[in-house]
Design an enzyme around this catalytic site. Structure first.
Site, mmCIF file in Angstrom:
data_model
loop_
_atom_site.group_PDB
_atom_site.id
_atom_site.type_symbol
_atom_site.label_atom_id
_atom_site.label_comp_id
_atom_site.label_asym_id
_atom_site.label_seq_id
_atom_site.Cartn_x
_atom_site.Cartn_y
_atom_site.Cartn_z
ATOM 1 N N PRO A 2 0.816 -1.184 -0.140
ATOM 2 C CA PRO A 2 0.048 -0.039 -0.120
ATOM 3 C C PRO A 2 0.940 1.279 -0.079
ATOM 4 C CG PRO A 2 -0.106 -1.179 1.992
ATOM 5 C CD PRO A 2 0.564 -2.019 1.191
ATOM 6 N N GLU A 3 0.387 2.403 -0.863
ATOM 7 C CA GLU A 3 0.868 3.549 -0.773
ATOM 8 C C GLU A 3 -0.013 4.682 0.000
ATOM 9 O OE1 GLU A 3 2.414 4.876 -4.613
ATOM 10 O OE2 GLU A 3 2.770 2.599 -5.060
ATOM 11 N N LYS A 53 2.384 7.036 4.975
ATOM 12 C CA LYS A 53 2.063 5.560 4.918
ATOM 13 C C LYS A 53 2.010 5.206 6.245
ATOM 14 C CE LYS A 53 4.599 5.222 0.754
ATOM 15 N NZ LYS A 53 5.729 4.502 0.204
ATOM 16 N N ARG A 106 4.077 -11.214 4.490
ATOM 17 C CA ARG A 106 5.400 -11.223 4.299
ATOM 18 C C ARG A 106 6.442 -10.635 5.713
ATOM 19 N NH1 ARG A 106 7.356 -8.321 -1.124
ATOM 20 N NH2 ARG A 106 9.731 -8.537 -0.514
ATOM 21 N N ARG A 254 14.516 -1.447 -7.747
ATOM 22 C CA ARG A 254 12.762 -1.369 -7.947
ATOM 23 C C ARG A 254 12.851 -1.488 -9.485
ATOM 24 N NH1 ARG A 254 10.105 0.129 -3.241
ATOM 25 N NH2 ARG A 254 8.322 -1.164 -4.094
#
Length: 264
Positions: A2-3, A53, A106, A254
């Site tokens: 999520p951002e 965030k 995770r 990334r």
DNA sequence: TCGATCCTGTAG
DNA sequence: CTACAGGATCGA
């Protein structure tokens, strides 16, 4: 995962359902902080806030339950705390039965109990302006960009510059502003910077609208189903603006997606 | 400023 | 099996 828009959705969903409630007990699983079990019961939930965030659940006694979802975290309320799934890392039961559930497959995310003042100072020192707040002006943005040799993509990913952007919305904002993600930030003209500033705001506003519908619910985040990306995840597909093939390249470890045809 | 790292899941 | 994942931090 999520951002800012997804975290905002999580917070909005949670806020109405838990604000004002008193905590009955907490359970932690899989190396989540055990201190929660002892420290949470009896405290009242005063407010639920978002900073970048970060999710901040304000508690009585000057404490804040601080959650960062990182890549795979999710936080939501369920009507009956006992009905959480095995994926839960933390379950907080409220008086009346409602449960707050923190899931994170995770386990990169964090939920910790902090002194409110200390935490807020820390966040203030490490985060740039809220892109949807009044303090994020085109002038301030241009001032930060001035002299920076960082590629635009990495500059925007840096939470000290603009807080809350991540891999997807950086890609989408750069696409909308027609800027090559490799371009040094300090070498963008004033008009380009102004355009980028505007697109950061609008892409986040658009995403908040769609994320609100799809995120912060029990179960997994569903990928990209809420927001209609123009470049992110579209390697090899034709650009919706100029028809050239969308490319992917690594930046800062990334993936960056962009159109070499119309992003310059 | 880069690369490794924390973890697990999923897609190819 | 490998590559990659919407994040952030640490050390070289």
């Amino acid at each position: 995962m999520p951002e800012l828009p997804e975290v905002e959705a999580v917070v909005r969903r949670l806020r109405d359902r838990i604000t004002g409630a008193r905590i009955q007990h907490a359970k932690v699983f899989r190396c989540a902080p055990a201190e929660l079990v002892e420290a949470l019961p009896g405290r009242r939930i005063l407010a639920v806030e978002r900073r970048a965030k970060h999710i901040l659940i304000r508690l009585s006694g000057g404490l804040t339950l601080h959650t960062h979802l990182r890549m795979t975290g999710n936080l939501f309320a369920i009507p009956d705390a006992r009905l959480h799934t095995e994926r839960a890392r933390v379950v907080i039961a409220l008086q009346g039965g409602t449960g707050i559930v923190f899931e994170d497959s995770r386990a990169l995310g964090r939920m910790t109990l902090r002194g409110t003042q200390e935490l807020d100072n820390e966040l203030a020192a490490s985060l740039g302006p809220e892109p949807l707040g009044a303090e994020f002006s085109a002038e301030a943005f241009a001032a930060m960009a001035r002299g920076s040799r960082q590629p635009a993509k990495l500059f925007l990913m840096d939470q000290r510059k603009v807080a809350g952007l991540g891999n997807i919305y950086v890609a989408e904002a750069l696409f909308r502003a027609r800027i090559d993600p490799r371009k040094a930030m300090g070498r963008l003209s004033r008009p380009r910077l102004a355009a980028l500033h505007k697109e950061i705001v609008t892409v986040l506003q658009d995403a908040v609208e769609s994320a609100w519908i799809a995120y912060g619910v029990p179960g997994r985040f569903s990928e990209g189903e809420s927001f209609d990306c123009q470049v992110y995840g579209r390697e090899g597909q034709p650009c919706t603006r100029c028809g050239k093939e969308i490319r992917r390249l690594p930046q800062g470890g990334r993936s960056t997606y962009f159109c070499a045809g119309c992003q310059r």
